[in-house]
Design an enzyme around this catalytic site. Sequence first.
Site, mmCIF file in Angstrom:
data_model
loop_
_atom_site.group_PDB
_atom_site.id
_atom_site.type_symbol
_atom_site.label_atom_id
_atom_site.label_comp_id
_atom_site.label_asym_id
_atom_site.label_seq_id
_atom_site.Cartn_x
_atom_site.Cartn_y
_atom_site.Cartn_z
ATOM 1 N N ASP A 1 32.779 68.529 57.916
ATOM 2 C CA ASP A 1 31.714 67.702 58.242
ATOM 3 C C ASP A 1 30.587 68.455 58.831
ATOM 4 O O ASP A 1 30.320 68.300 60.123
ATOM 5 C CB ASP A 1 32.352 66.700 59.450
ATOM 6 C CG ASP A 1 31.236 65.497 59.594
ATOM 7 O OD1 ASP A 1 30.279 65.247 58.961
ATOM 8 O OD2 ASP A 1 31.182 65.008 60.837
ATOM 9 N N LEU A 2 29.855 69.130 58.066
ATOM 10 C CA LEU A 2 28.960 69.902 58.375
ATOM 11 C C LEU A 2 27.329 69.272 58.024
ATOM 12 O O LEU A 2 26.168 69.756 58.276
ATOM 13 C CB LEU A 2 28.759 71.307 57.627
ATOM 14 C CG LEU A 2 30.079 72.088 57.974
ATOM 15 C CD1 LEU A 2 29.950 73.376 57.152
ATOM 16 C CD2 LEU A 2 30.078 72.063 59.450
ATOM 17 N N LYS A 3 27.532 68.267 57.449
ATOM 18 C CA LYS A 3 26.234 67.292 57.194
ATOM 19 C C LYS A 3 25.034 68.045 56.673
ATOM 20 O O LYS A 3 23.787 68.219 57.186
ATOM 21 C CB LYS A 3 25.869 66.825 58.368
ATOM 22 C CG LYS A 3 26.857 65.519 59.390
ATOM 23 C CD LYS A 3 26.253 65.000 60.385
ATOM 24 C CE LYS A 3 27.592 64.162 60.959
ATOM 25 N NZ LYS A 3 28.592 64.579 61.554
ATOM 26 N N THR B 1 26.198 56.874 63.741
ATOM 27 C CA THR B 1 26.509 55.774 64.757
ATOM 28 C C THR B 1 25.804 56.107 66.188
ATOM 29 O O THR B 1 25.943 54.925 66.772
ATOM 30 C CB THR B 1 28.030 55.831 65.212
ATOM 31 O OG1 THR B 1 28.427 57.203 65.466
ATOM 32 C CG2 THR B 1 28.972 55.648 63.709
ATOM 33 N N LYS C 1 39.083 66.531 61.165
ATOM 34 C CA LYS C 1 37.572 66.907 60.824
ATOM 35 C C LYS C 1 37.180 67.940 61.507
ATOM 36 O O LYS C 1 37.313 68.222 62.741
ATOM 37 C CB LYS C 1 36.636 65.610 61.219
ATOM 38 C CG LYS C 1 35.303 65.640 61.105
ATOM 39 C CD LYS C 1 34.490 64.695 61.251
ATOM 40 C CE LYS C 1 34.131 64.520 62.848
ATOM 41 N NZ LYS C 1 33.242 65.476 63.197
ATOM 42 N N ARG D 1 37.495 61.896 70.704
ATOM 43 C CA ARG D 1 37.885 61.952 72.238
ATOM 44 C C ARG D 1 39.009 60.820 72.603
ATOM 45 O O ARG D 1 39.476 61.182 73.499
ATOM 46 C CB ARG D 1 36.449 62.032 72.852
ATOM 47 C CG ARG D 1 35.691 62.978 72.896
ATOM 48 C CD ARG D 1 34.075 62.552 73.227
ATOM 49 N NE ARG D 1 33.367 62.095 72.297
ATOM 50 C CZ ARG D 1 31.973 62.070 72.246
ATOM 51 N NH1 ARG D 1 31.340 62.499 73.345
ATOM 52 N NH2 ARG D 1 31.464 61.266 71.467
ATOM 53 N N THR E 1 18.266 72.919 46.214
ATOM 54 C CA THR E 1 18.937 74.001 45.870
ATOM 55 C C THR E 1 19.879 74.571 46.987
ATOM 56 O O THR E 1 21.101 75.197 46.956
ATOM 57 C CB THR E 1 18.005 75.101 45.250
ATOM 58 O OG1 THR E 1 17.331 74.556 44.295
ATOM 59 C CG2 THR E 1 18.635 76.445 45.251
ATOM 60 N N THR E 2 19.358 74.512 48.456
ATOM 61 C CA THR E 2 20.171 74.971 49.321
ATOM 62 C C THR E 2 21.590 74.207 49.527
ATOM 63 O O THR E 2 22.389 74.622 49.748
ATOM 64 C CB THR E 2 19.231 75.094 50.751
ATOM 65 O OG1 THR E 2 18.004 75.956 50.253
ATOM 66 C CG2 THR E 2 19.979 75.353 51.766
ATOM 67 N N HIS F 1 21.777 69.265 54.839
ATOM 68 C CA HIS F 1 20.425 68.483 54.673
ATOM 69 C C HIS F 1 19.367 69.331 54.583
ATOM 70 O O HIS F 1 18.993 69.939 55.577
ATOM 71 C CB HIS F 1 20.447 67.358 55.839
ATOM 72 C CG HIS F 1 19.109 66.528 55.764
ATOM 73 N ND1 HIS F 1 18.708 65.758 56.504
ATOM 74 C CD2 HIS F 1 18.545 66.343 54.612
ATOM 75 C CE1 HIS F 1 17.695 64.993 56.195
ATOM 76 N NE2 HIS F 1 17.391 65.240 54.816
ATOM 77 N N ASP F 2 19.038 69.635 53.602
ATOM 78 C CA ASP F 2 18.046 70.646 53.146
ATOM 79 C C ASP F 2 17.327 70.218 51.808
ATOM 80 O O ASP F 2 17.594 69.350 51.154
ATOM 81 C CB ASP F 2 18.618 72.041 53.238
ATOM 82 C CG ASP F 2 17.652 73.112 53.724
ATOM 83 O OD1 ASP F 2 16.362 73.291 53.188
ATOM 84 O OD2 ASP F 2 17.954 73.575 54.952
ATOM 85 N N ILE F 3 16.821 71.214 51.018
ATOM 86 C CA ILE F 3 16.208 71.096 49.689
ATOM 87 C C ILE F 3 17.456 71.304 48.941
ATOM 88 O O ILE F 3 18.435 71.820 49.168
ATOM 89 C CB ILE F 3 15.000 72.083 49.372
ATOM 90 C CG1 ILE F 3 15.752 73.538 49.474
ATOM 91 C CG2 ILE F 3 13.962 72.064 50.284
ATOM 92 C CD1 ILE F 3 14.769 74.781 49.100
#
Length: 241
Positions: A64-66, A128, A37, A220, A72-73, A68-70
């Site tokens: 895993d860049l998550k 989490t 990941k 970890r 189109t972006t 979260h925007d409008i």
Amino acid sequence: MKNIDNPSEKIIIALDGMDKDDVVNLLKKIPEIVWVKVGLELFVSEGPDVLSMLREKGKKIFLDLKFHDIPTTVARACFAASQTGAEFISLHTCAGMKALKMANEAAKEGAAKVNLIPPKLLGITILTSWTRESFCNDLLINQSINQRVKHLAEIASNSGLGGCVCSPKEVQFLRESYPETFELITPGIRSLGSNINDQSRVSDASEAIKMGASKLVIGRAITQSNDSAYMFKSFCDKISI
């Protein structure tokens, strides 16, 4: 529960807190690693080159860049990310169904542009690190975490995503609603007696698999161990029982 023939396929090693040299050294110590990941830390510090290096070494990648925007972006980000060769790409379900549907189509188009198999998009439900108390106090949301996760997973599924990311605490009731083809990727995995660090909703690896997790994200507990190879084998042994 089915017997697991290749437990290493069930473990995604989180390369958080590492640089490129650290990653290379870890892969030398544990050549059996199948999945890795790449999160914000490593991607921002090393850039797309680290993904190319991992692909050259034959590793499967969860990017895993998550996002979260409008809408189109998010869609444009997924279009670009789908050309990296990553098998999984994450985005927040809270971006909304329109964003998720657009992202899913964009990922298919991006992968086709470079003749790659489209990645599975994974919807982030509730991180989490959230507890019931902080969920209510910080976000003023009166739903239980379970209720919220169930709703967000439904949004992910109805948007055509390939799965979602949830804590071990939500895996069992989600698996009752979705087939094995819908990936349930589970972080928050700890060995018994280990430090949970900044995660709250955690579980043992064997238990998470029994409850229906598709794959486990483990960082970890393995990467910061004095004997990473031993810990990796230990987790494989646990989930193969």
